[in-house]
Design a protein around this motif. Structure first.
Motif, PDB file in Angstrom:
ATOM      1  N   TYR A 169      93.872 109.192  72.844  1.00 14.45           N
ATOM      2  CA  TYR A 169      94.875 110.117  72.330  1.00 14.45           C
ATOM      3  C   TYR A 169      94.403 110.848  71.067  1.00 14.45           C
ATOM      4  O   TYR A 169      94.631 112.034  70.921  1.00 14.45           O
ATOM      5  N   PRO A 179     102.964 101.599  87.330  1.00 13.68           N
ATOM      6  CA  PRO A 179     102.350 102.906  87.470  1.00 13.68           C
ATOM      7  C   PRO A 179     100.873 102.950  87.095  1.00 13.68           C
ATOM      8  O   PRO A 179     100.317 104.029  86.923  1.00 13.68           O
ATOM      9  N   VAL A 182      98.534 103.396  82.004  1.00 11.09           N
ATOM     10  CA  VAL A 182      99.192 104.546  81.392  1.00 11.09           C
ATOM     11  C   VAL A 182      99.571 104.199  79.959  1.00 11.09           C
ATOM     12  O   VAL A 182      99.592 103.035  79.572  1.00 11.09           O
ATOM     13  N   GLY A 183      99.894 105.226  79.183  1.00 13.70           N
ATOM     14  CA  GLY A 183     100.392 104.990  77.832  1.00 13.70           C
ATOM     15  C   GLY A 183     101.598 104.075  77.894  1.00 13.70           C
ATOM     16  O   GLY A 183     102.425 104.187  78.810  1.00 13.70           O
ATOM     17  N   GLY A 215     104.339 103.925  76.521  1.00  8.09           N
ATOM     18  CA  GLY A 215     105.629 104.589  76.586  1.00  8.09           C
ATOM     19  C   GLY A 215     105.970 105.076  77.983  1.00  8.09           C
ATOM     20  O   GLY A 215     107.124 105.349  78.291  1.00  8.09           O
ATOM     21  N   GLU A 216     104.971 105.168  78.864  1.00  8.68           N
ATOM     22  CA  GLU A 216     105.169 105.633  80.234  1.00  8.68           C
ATOM     23  C   GLU A 216     105.291 104.481  81.228  1.00  8.68           C
ATOM     24  O   GLU A 216     105.573 104.692  82.400  1.00  8.68           O
ATOM     25  N   TRP A 217     105.071 103.253  80.754  1.00  9.72           N
ATOM     26  CA  TRP A 217     105.091 102.108  81.649  1.00  9.72           C
ATOM     27  C   TRP A 217     106.525 101.636  81.804  1.00  9.72           C
ATOM     28  O   TRP A 217     107.131 101.137  80.869  1.00  9.72           O
ATOM     29  N   ARG A 218     107.067 101.812  82.985  1.00  7.58           N
ATOM     30  CA  ARG A 218     108.442 101.441  83.291  1.00  7.58           C
ATOM     31  C   ARG A 218     109.412 102.014  82.260  1.00  7.58           C
ATOM     32  O   ARG A 218     110.162 101.292  81.622  1.00  7.58           O
ATOM     33  N   PRO A 219     109.368 103.338  82.065  1.00  9.87           N
ATOM     34  CA  PRO A 219     110.209 103.929  81.027  1.00  9.87           C
ATOM     35  C   PRO A 219     111.700 103.778  81.324  1.00  9.87           C
ATOM     36  O   PRO A 219     112.122 103.868  82.463  1.00  9.87           O
ATOM     37  N   ALA A 268     103.917 108.764  72.687  1.00 10.77           N
ATOM     38  CA  ALA A 268     102.745 108.017  73.152  1.00 10.77           C
ATOM     39  C   ALA A 268     101.474 108.376  72.390  1.00 10.77           C
ATOM     40  O   ALA A 268     100.645 107.513  72.122  1.00 10.77           O
ATOM     41  N   ASN A 269     101.311 109.650  72.031  1.00 10.71           N
ATOM     42  CA  ASN A 269     100.072 110.040  71.358  1.00 10.71           C
ATOM     43  C   ASN A 269      99.974 109.489  69.945  1.00 10.71           C
ATOM     44  O   ASN A 269      98.930 109.588  69.315  1.00 10.71           O
ATOM     45  N   TYR A 307      97.326 101.816  75.742  1.00 11.24           N
ATOM     46  CA  TYR A 307      97.574 101.808  77.179  1.00 11.24           C
ATOM     47  C   TYR A 307      98.181 100.470  77.566  1.00 11.24           C
ATOM     48  O   TYR A 307      97.945  99.453  76.914  1.00 11.24           O
TER      49      TYR A 307
END
Length: 90
Positions: A8, A47, A50-51, A53-57, A68-69, A74
């Motif tokens: 990131y 998924p 992934v970041g 924040g994207e894992w099972r949001p 996330a950035n 990850y």
């Protein structure tokens, strides 16, 4: 597994790693590809890598949560093939 990444913002993560460099718990950031080597040959659960924040949001419950950035991490869940229930529950 969660793991610090360079992907990131490499400069920011290198600075963090330098601060921890002489401690008893130094940081070892890796790229997504470097992290993938830890789970090579395993079944990666969706998924994927992934970041975090994207894992099972879930819907945002804390509007102050950093994007996330800014987390630089990850997440991945994997299991040894043939162990545990399959994705279809069998």
């Amino acid at each position: 597994m969660t793991h610090l990444t360079y992907d990131y913002d490499r400069a920011a993560v290198e600075e963090m790693a330098a601060l921890y460099g002489n401690t008893t718990a130094p940081l070892t950031p890796r790229t997504r590809e470097g992290i993938a080597r830890f789970v090579a040959g395993m079944e990666i659960i969706d998924p994927g890598i992934v970041g975090i924040g994207e894992w099972r949001p879930e819907p945002a419950t804390d509007p102050a949560s950093p994007p996330a950035n800014l987390i630089h991490t990850y997440g991945v869940l994997a299991r040894v093939k043939g162990h545990g229930p399959s994705r279809d529950g069998s």
